[in-house]
Enzyme design. Structure first.
Site, PDB file in Angstrom:
ATOM      1  N   GLY A 267       0.776  -1.235   0.000  1.00  0.00           N
ATOM      2  CA  GLY A 267       0.000   0.000   0.000  1.00  0.00           C
ATOM      3  C   GLY A 267       0.805   1.280   0.000  1.00  0.00           C
ATOM      4  O   GLY A 267       0.340   2.304   0.520  1.00  0.00           O
ATOM      5  N   SER A 268       1.989   1.284  -0.620  1.00  0.00           N
ATOM      6  CA  SER A 268       2.763   2.537  -0.605  1.00  0.00           C
ATOM      7  C   SER A 268       2.131   3.598  -1.508  1.00  0.00           C
ATOM      8  O   SER A 268       2.208   4.794  -1.207  1.00  0.00           O
ATOM      9  CB  SER A 268       4.224   2.282  -0.988  1.00  0.00           C
ATOM     10  OG  SER A 268       4.348   1.990  -2.356  1.00  0.00           O
TER      11      SER A 268
ATOM     12  N   ILE B 105      -7.463  -9.403 -11.905  1.00  0.00           N
ATOM     13  CA  ILE B 105      -8.044  -8.982 -13.182  1.00  0.00           C
ATOM     14  C   ILE B 105      -9.540  -8.816 -12.982  1.00  0.00           C
ATOM     15  O   ILE B 105     -10.204  -9.700 -12.410  1.00  0.00           O
ATOM     16  CB  ILE B 105      -7.748 -10.034 -14.275  1.00  0.00           C
ATOM     17  CG1 ILE B 105      -6.242 -10.042 -14.551  1.00  0.00           C
ATOM     18  CG2 ILE B 105      -8.530  -9.725 -15.547  1.00  0.00           C
ATOM     19  CD1 ILE B 105      -5.789 -11.152 -15.477  1.00  0.00           C
TER      20      ILE B 105
ATOM     21  N   HIS C 241       0.435   1.560 -13.283  1.00  0.00           N
ATOM     22  CA  HIS C 241       1.155   0.379 -13.773  1.00  0.00           C
ATOM     23  C   HIS C 241       2.644   0.724 -13.841  1.00  0.00           C
ATOM     24  O   HIS C 241       3.007   1.801 -14.340  1.00  0.00           O
ATOM     25  CB  HIS C 241       0.633  -0.006 -15.169  1.00  0.00           C
ATOM     26  CG  HIS C 241       1.284  -1.241 -15.701  1.00  0.00           C
ATOM     27  ND1 HIS C 241       0.934  -2.506 -15.271  1.00  0.00           N
ATOM     28  CD2 HIS C 241       2.282  -1.408 -16.609  1.00  0.00           C
ATOM     29  CE1 HIS C 241       1.680  -3.392 -15.894  1.00  0.00           C
ATOM     30  NE2 HIS C 241       2.498  -2.762 -16.702  1.00  0.00           N
TER      31      HIS C 241
ATOM     32  N   THR D 245      -9.825   0.028 -18.547  1.00  0.00           N
ATOM     33  CA  THR D 245     -10.819  -0.488 -19.490  1.00  0.00           C
ATOM     34  C   THR D 245     -10.718  -2.017 -19.443  1.00  0.00           C
ATOM     35  O   THR D 245      -9.864  -2.565 -18.739  1.00  0.00           O
ATOM     36  CB  THR D 245     -10.543   0.012 -20.927  1.00  0.00           C
ATOM     37  OG1 THR D 245      -9.235  -0.440 -21.309  1.00  0.00           O
ATOM     38  CG2 THR D 245     -10.627   1.515 -21.021  1.00  0.00           C
TER      39      THR D 245
ATOM     40  N   ASP E 111      -4.287  -3.374 -18.771  1.00  0.00           N
ATOM     41  CA  ASP E 111      -3.175  -2.419 -18.866  1.00  0.00           C
ATOM     42  C   ASP E 111      -3.172  -1.630 -20.178  1.00  0.00           C
ATOM     43  O   ASP E 111      -2.101  -1.296 -20.705  1.00  0.00           O
ATOM     44  CB  ASP E 111      -1.822  -3.155 -18.697  1.00  0.00           C
ATOM     45  CG  ASP E 111      -1.681  -3.784 -17.313  1.00  0.00           C
ATOM     46  OD1 ASP E 111      -2.289  -3.269 -16.360  1.00  0.00           O
ATOM     47  OD2 ASP E 111      -0.974  -4.795 -17.201  1.00  0.00           O
TER      48      ASP E 111
ATOM     49  N   GLU F 243       6.053   6.751  -9.138  1.00  0.00           N
ATOM     50  CA  GLU F 243       4.639   6.376  -8.967  1.00  0.00           C
ATOM     51  C   GLU F 243       4.009   7.250  -7.892  1.00  0.00           C
ATOM     52  O   GLU F 243       2.886   7.745  -8.042  1.00  0.00           O
ATOM     53  CB  GLU F 243       4.512   4.903  -8.552  1.00  0.00           C
ATOM     54  CG  GLU F 243       4.937   3.912  -9.611  1.00  0.00           C
ATOM     55  CD  GLU F 243       4.679   2.469  -9.190  1.00  0.00           C
ATOM     56  OE1 GLU F 243       3.663   2.204  -8.528  1.00  0.00           O
ATOM     57  OE2 GLU F 243       5.501   1.603  -9.539  1.00  0.00           O
TER      58      GLU F 243
END
Ligand code: GRF
Length: 222
Positions: free
Chosen positions: A12-13, A92, A109, A141, A145, A174
């Protein structure tokens, strides 16, 4: 103040980076729930310590993806969030789930998409011998990815890098771009538009040079 539900699977960073941005007044939003498919996810305890509602929806308890996704959606919908944010969520999702949150479901991602979708992105980058790697915030979507890209950050691949050193360099970026991309949405500055070929693209309104969509690597700018 937009309501955010964060979905995690592990440490959870990225979730913590989102909390930090909210605390710093850089993201006009409120986290209403943190939900994990893994009951032991370290991030759940961190969120609970902040007084945020947490829930575990253990995917192993469900016979198929559709029933898991239905349980997950029920948990998310309890708070009626305006944004659903995948932050290291390693499942997924079914097209039906993705469709029901279309335009407000985000993912980060750890590669410069469309390069290196899927798992082990840093290994993929090292094996390909690329000199630039990075991370991508995108709308989710049904194509894994491959959703419309909101923001990307690039980092150099240095001689002597291994998966660990490269992952750490990407992770720092990120933590910079995810809160920023979410802020653009929370401020109503993201537009999803179809181009002539029918491809969905993201337009960010009011972006200046000092607030770019492509962030230069901190290694090179510091
Ligand atoms: C991050 O690298 C994210 O891009 C990927 O999984 C990792 C999760 O890390 N999807 P954390 O749980 O946010 O620390």
């Amino acid at each position: 103040m937009k309501k955010i539900s964060i979905l995690i699977s592990g440490r959870g960073s990225n979730m913590e980076a989102i909390f930090a941005a909210i605390d710093a007044g850089e993201l006009p939003a409120r986290v209403v729930s943190v939900i994990s498919n893994r009951p032991q996810a370290a991030g759940l305890a961190m969120a609970a310590a902040r007084g945020v509602r947490t829930a575990a929806v253990d995917h192993r308890q469900y016979p198929d993806r559709a029933s898991f996704d239905a349980a997950l959606a029920a948990e998310i919908d309890r708070d009626v969030p305006e944004m659903v944010v995948l932050a290291g969520f390693m499942r997924i999702l079914t097209p039906g789930f993705v469709e029901s949150y279309a335009g407000r479901l985000f993912n980060i991602h750890p590669s410069l998409l469309p390069l290196f979708p899927g798992l082990h992105t840093h290994r993929q980058a090292l094996e390909a011998g690329v000199r630039i790697h990075g991370c991508t915030v995108h709308f989710v979507t049904a194509a894994l990815d491959h959703g419309p890209i909101v923001a990307q950050a690039a980092v150099p691949v240095c001689d002597g890098d291994d998966e660990e050193t490269l992952a750490a360099r990407v992770l720092r970026e990120e933590h910079r771009i995810y809160p920023r991309a979410l802020r653009w949405f929370a401020e109503g500055r993201l537009r999803l538009e179809k181009d002539e070929a029918g491809v969905e693209r993201v337009r960010v309104e009011g972006v200046h040079e000092s607030d770019p969509c492509l962030l230069a690597p901190s290694l090179l700018t510091s």
